[in-house]
Design a protein around this motif. Structure first.
Motif, PDB file in Angstrom:
ATOM      1  N   GLY A  61       0.759  -1.187  -0.024  1.00 53.93           N
ATOM      2  CA  GLY A  61      -0.010   0.005   0.054  1.00 53.93           C
ATOM      3  C   GLY A  61       0.796   1.213  -0.016  1.00 53.93           C
ATOM      4  O   GLY A  61       0.295   2.392   0.216  1.00 53.93           O
ATOM      5  N   LYS A  62       1.930   1.013  -0.319  1.00 57.72           N
ATOM      6  CA  LYS A  62       2.961   2.295  -0.219  1.00 57.72           C
ATOM      7  C   LYS A  62       3.692   2.235  -1.479  1.00 57.72           C
ATOM      8  O   LYS A  62       4.473   1.395  -2.051  1.00 57.72           O
ATOM      9  CB  LYS A  62       3.988   2.293   0.980  1.00 57.72           C
ATOM     10  N   TYR A  63       3.748   3.370  -2.065  1.00 57.32           N
ATOM     11  CA  TYR A  63       4.603   3.721  -3.435  1.00 57.32           C
ATOM     12  C   TYR A  63       5.855   4.479  -3.022  1.00 57.32           C
ATOM     13  O   TYR A  63       5.758   5.642  -2.405  1.00 57.32           O
ATOM     14  CB  TYR A  63       3.793   4.322  -4.430  1.00 57.32           C
ATOM     15  N   TYR A  64       7.085   4.087  -3.554  1.00 57.59           N
ATOM     16  CA  TYR A  64       8.208   4.502  -2.988  1.00 57.59           C
ATOM     17  C   TYR A  64       8.824   5.190  -4.209  1.00 57.59           C
ATOM     18  O   TYR A  64       9.417   4.543  -5.307  1.00 57.59           O
ATOM     19  CB  TYR A  64       9.266   3.526  -2.607  1.00 57.59           C
ATOM     20  N   TYR A  65       8.948   6.554  -4.360  1.00 57.06           N
ATOM     21  CA  TYR A  65       9.466   7.458  -5.350  1.00 57.06           C
ATOM     22  C   TYR A  65      10.914   7.539  -5.108  1.00 57.06           C
ATOM     23  O   TYR A  65      11.440   8.345  -4.171  1.00 57.06           O
ATOM     24  CB  TYR A  65       8.859   8.746  -5.257  1.00 57.06           C
ATOM     25  N   LEU A  66      11.779   6.653  -5.948  1.00 56.77           N
ATOM     26  CA  LEU A  66      13.245   6.562  -5.673  1.00 56.77           C
ATOM     27  C   LEU A  66      13.984   7.246  -6.661  1.00 56.77           C
ATOM     28  O   LEU A  66      15.135   7.870  -6.152  1.00 56.77           O
ATOM     29  CB  LEU A  66      13.515   4.937  -5.322  1.00 56.77           C
ATOM     30  N   LEU A  67      14.236   6.888  -7.636  1.00 57.83           N
ATOM     31  CA  LEU A  67      14.989   7.435  -8.870  1.00 57.83           C
ATOM     32  C   LEU A  67      14.380   8.214  -9.877  1.00 57.83           C
ATOM     33  O   LEU A  67      14.327   7.582 -11.066  1.00 57.83           O
ATOM     34  CB  LEU A  67      15.956   6.310  -9.291  1.00 57.83           C
ATOM     35  N   PRO A  68      14.000   9.296  -9.793  1.00 58.71           N
ATOM     36  CA  PRO A  68      13.455  10.164 -10.913  1.00 58.71           C
ATOM     37  C   PRO A  68      14.772  10.661 -11.615  1.00 58.71           C
ATOM     38  O   PRO A  68      15.758  10.916 -11.101  1.00 58.71           O
ATOM     39  CB  PRO A  68      12.511  11.151 -10.447  1.00 58.71           C
ATOM     40  N   GLY A  69      14.264  10.734 -13.113  1.00 59.69           N
ATOM     41  CA  GLY A  69      15.244  11.575 -13.770  1.00 59.69           C
ATOM     42  C   GLY A  69      14.395  12.299 -14.780  1.00 59.69           C
ATOM     43  O   GLY A  69      13.210  11.932 -15.089  1.00 59.69           O
ATOM     44  N   TYR A  70      15.271  13.068 -15.647  1.00 56.33           N
ATOM     45  CA  TYR A  70      14.505  13.863 -16.604  1.00 56.33           C
ATOM     46  C   TYR A  70      15.468  14.465 -17.513  1.00 56.33           C
ATOM     47  O   TYR A  70      16.650  14.535 -17.298  1.00 56.33           O
ATOM     48  CB  TYR A  70      13.707  15.209 -16.146  1.00 56.33           C
ATOM     49  N   ALA A  71      15.096  14.629 -18.941  1.00 58.79           N
ATOM     50  CA  ALA A  71      15.947  14.948 -20.023  1.00 58.79           C
ATOM     51  C   ALA A  71      16.217  16.586 -19.731  1.00 58.79           C
ATOM     52  O   ALA A  71      15.577  17.445 -19.313  1.00 58.79           O
ATOM     53  CB  ALA A  71      15.117  15.060 -21.519  1.00 58.79           C
ATOM     54  N   SER A  72      17.559  17.030 -20.019  1.00 51.40           N
ATOM     55  CA  SER A  72      17.865  18.253 -19.830  1.00 51.40           C
ATOM     56  C   SER A  72      17.816  18.958 -21.184  1.00 51.40           C
ATOM     57  O   SER A  72      16.927  18.611 -22.119  1.00 51.40           O
ATOM     58  CB  SER A  72      19.431  18.372 -19.581  1.00 51.40           C
ATOM     59  N   GLY A  73      18.402  20.352 -21.198  1.00 51.29           N
ATOM     60  CA  GLY A  73      18.247  21.227 -22.401  1.00 51.29           C
ATOM     61  C   GLY A  73      16.894  21.529 -22.651  1.00 51.29           C
ATOM     62  O   GLY A  73      16.036  22.221 -21.748  1.00 51.29           O
TER      63      GLY A  73
END
Length: 153
Positions: A61-73
């Motif tokens: 019942g728990k979501y773990y937000y661990l390794l987000p990433g996003y494009a640069s530029g």
């Protein structure tokens, strides 16, 4: 991994993925049929471009937000990481998660999304002279590293 490592370089944070063991751990866990129901990998595509990514877990019942990433530029102006985060919050709620855990860290965006903050504590109890020595040295090194005025002198 590419997006996360770029962010580590930009912020000067410790890049755990320079260590092959960490890369292997996440890749093996991601590919494991046994862990398929708890590992959650997502990406936000704009055409053929991966604008944002996330590696997380869902458990009891728990979501773990661990390794987000996003494009640069040019993609940064559109906040692809925030768009994917909104999707993940909705997805986790629709899949029965009652808590969305941003995990450790004091990044500003977390306070914009969260309605509560939990402090994390640790307790170490030594049971031998080696344990006592470890606790003493650990505290000594922490004290020294926190005293920037001593390091810079």
């Amino acid at each position: 991994l590419e997006q996360k490592q770029r962010k580590y370089r930009e912020t000067g944070a410790n890049n755990i993925f320079l260590n092959e063991a960490y890369r292997r751990f996440y890749k093996d866990l991601s590919a494991s049929p046994k862990e398929k129901r708890i590992v959650h990998i997502s990406a936000l595509y704009v055409g053929d471009v991966i604008a944002a990514t996330h590696w997380g877990m869902t458990w009891r019942g728990k979501y773990y937000y661990l390794l987000p990433g996003y494009a640069s530029g040019k993609w940064q102006q559109f906040s692809p990481g925030r768009i994917l985060l909104k999707y993940l919050v909705d997805w986790s709620e629709n899949n029965g998660d009652h808590i969305f855990d941003f995990t450790v860290g004091s990044e500003v965006y977390k306070s914009q999304w969260a309605n509560r903050k939990e402090h994390v504590y640790e307790y170490i109890k030594p049971f031998s002279w080696r344990g006592n020595l470890f606790v003493f040295l650990r505290q000594l090194f922490r004290t020294i590293s926190n005293r920037k005025d001593l390091v810079e002198s």
